[in-house]
Scaffold this active site. Structure first.
Site, mmCIF file in Angstrom:
data_model
loop_
_atom_site.group_PDB
_atom_site.id
_atom_site.type_symbol
_atom_site.label_atom_id
_atom_site.label_comp_id
_atom_site.label_asym_id
_atom_site.label_seq_id
_atom_site.Cartn_x
_atom_site.Cartn_y
_atom_site.Cartn_z
ATOM 1 N N CYS A 150 0.838 -1.201 0.000
ATOM 2 C CA CYS A 150 0.000 0.000 0.000
ATOM 3 C C CYS A 150 0.876 1.256 0.000
ATOM 4 O O CYS A 150 1.463 1.591 -1.013
ATOM 5 C CB CYS A 150 -0.974 -0.039 1.191
ATOM 6 S SG CYS A 150 -2.348 1.130 1.049
ATOM 7 N N HIS A 202 -3.468 -5.719 1.328
ATOM 8 C CA HIS A 202 -2.735 -5.932 2.577
ATOM 9 C C HIS A 202 -2.691 -7.407 2.987
ATOM 10 O O HIS A 202 -3.505 -7.860 3.795
ATOM 11 C CB HIS A 202 -3.396 -5.133 3.697
ATOM 12 C CG HIS A 202 -3.168 -3.655 3.611
ATOM 13 N ND1 HIS A 202 -2.185 -3.010 4.340
ATOM 14 C CD2 HIS A 202 -3.783 -2.700 2.885
ATOM 15 C CE1 HIS A 202 -2.208 -1.719 4.072
ATOM 16 N NE2 HIS A 202 -3.177 -1.499 3.182
ATOM 17 N N GLU A 245 -0.703 -8.768 5.026
ATOM 18 C CA GLU A 245 -0.354 -8.904 6.454
ATOM 19 C C GLU A 245 -1.582 -8.987 7.345
ATOM 20 O O GLU A 245 -1.488 -9.406 8.506
ATOM 21 C CB GLU A 245 0.546 -7.740 6.900
ATOM 22 C CG GLU A 245 -0.135 -6.411 7.143
ATOM 23 C CD GLU A 245 -0.385 -5.591 5.888
ATOM 24 O OE1 GLU A 245 -0.646 -4.387 6.019
ATOM 25 O OE2 GLU A 245 -0.328 -6.157 4.772
#
Length: 222
Positions: free
Chosen positions: A85, A194, A196
């Site tokens: 991002c 994302h 993560e």
């Protein structure tokens, strides 16, 4: 492996990225934007957020942070670098990746689970996936529209450097539904969604993002 996660003023997802690194079986090393020391890490993650408040242009100020000198030099020598991002925005501002990220075409911030197709599994960060594997990971951005001139897009497509592509819906107007790209060497990857936030079953949309944090065990470039 030791994977460094850099914190900039305004970074939001550094702790999440560190946790994902540990869940993926690697050692997370916290790095600071104002330092000139990568502490001997084997790879670097530029996490999401709003570094330096996104003033001037997303990633434009972060690109000049002291530690980015080492990141850029390392990447040019083969150090694996993943920009997520805001980190993707830093990579294009640093000219480690081509193109740019603009305001979403609908001019609104978006936060949703997003289906992706992994198209390049030869990079340092995607070797744990299978080609054309479909995954779902969270997406949250206001300036996620990937753009580049026609020649750059053709080169990325012809060379197979589109790492991930949006499926079902293009959430921000990115050219050719591009969600992530890699450099020619395959050690630098920029991704707007994302992963993560998708590494554990307890929270988020599942574990589809975990491959980004286990791939380095299988494939190293430095």
């Amino acid at each position: 492996m030791k994977i460094g996660v850099i914190t900039f003023p305004g970074t939001l997802d550094d702790v999440d990225a560190q946790r994902a690194v540990r869940v993926g079986g690697n050692e997370a090393v916290a790095l600071w934007h104002g330092d000139h020391d990568l502490q001997g890490v084997d790879a670097v993650i530029l996490p999401g957020g709003f570094s330096y408040g996104d003033y001037l242009r997303c990633g434009a100020i972060s690109r000049f942070a002291p530690i980015m000198t080492e990141v850029i030099e390392g990447a040019q020598k083969g150090l694996p670098v993943l920009g997520i991002c805001n980190g993707f925005q830093m990579l294009v501002e640093s000219h480690l990746l081509p193109g740019g990220l603009l305001r979403n075409d609908h001019l609104k911030f978006i936060c949703r689970d997003q289906k992706l197709r992994i198209e390049n599994t030869s990079t340092a960060w995607t070797s744990a996936f299978t080609k054309d594997q479909e995954i779902v990971v969270p997406l949250k951005n206001g300036e996620g529209q990937y753009v580049a001139d026609a020649d750059t897009i053709k080169r990325l497509e012809d060379e197979g450097r589109v790492v991930a592509r949006y499926l079902d819906v293009n959430p921000n107007g990115s050219v050719n539904d591009i969600a992530g790209i890699t450099n020619e060497a395959g050690n630098v990857v920029g991704l707007m969604p994302h992963p993560e936030h998708a590494v554990e079953t307890l929270t988020g949309s599942g574990t589809d993002g975990l491959g980004f944090f286990t791939s380095l065990v299988e494939k190293t470039f430095a």
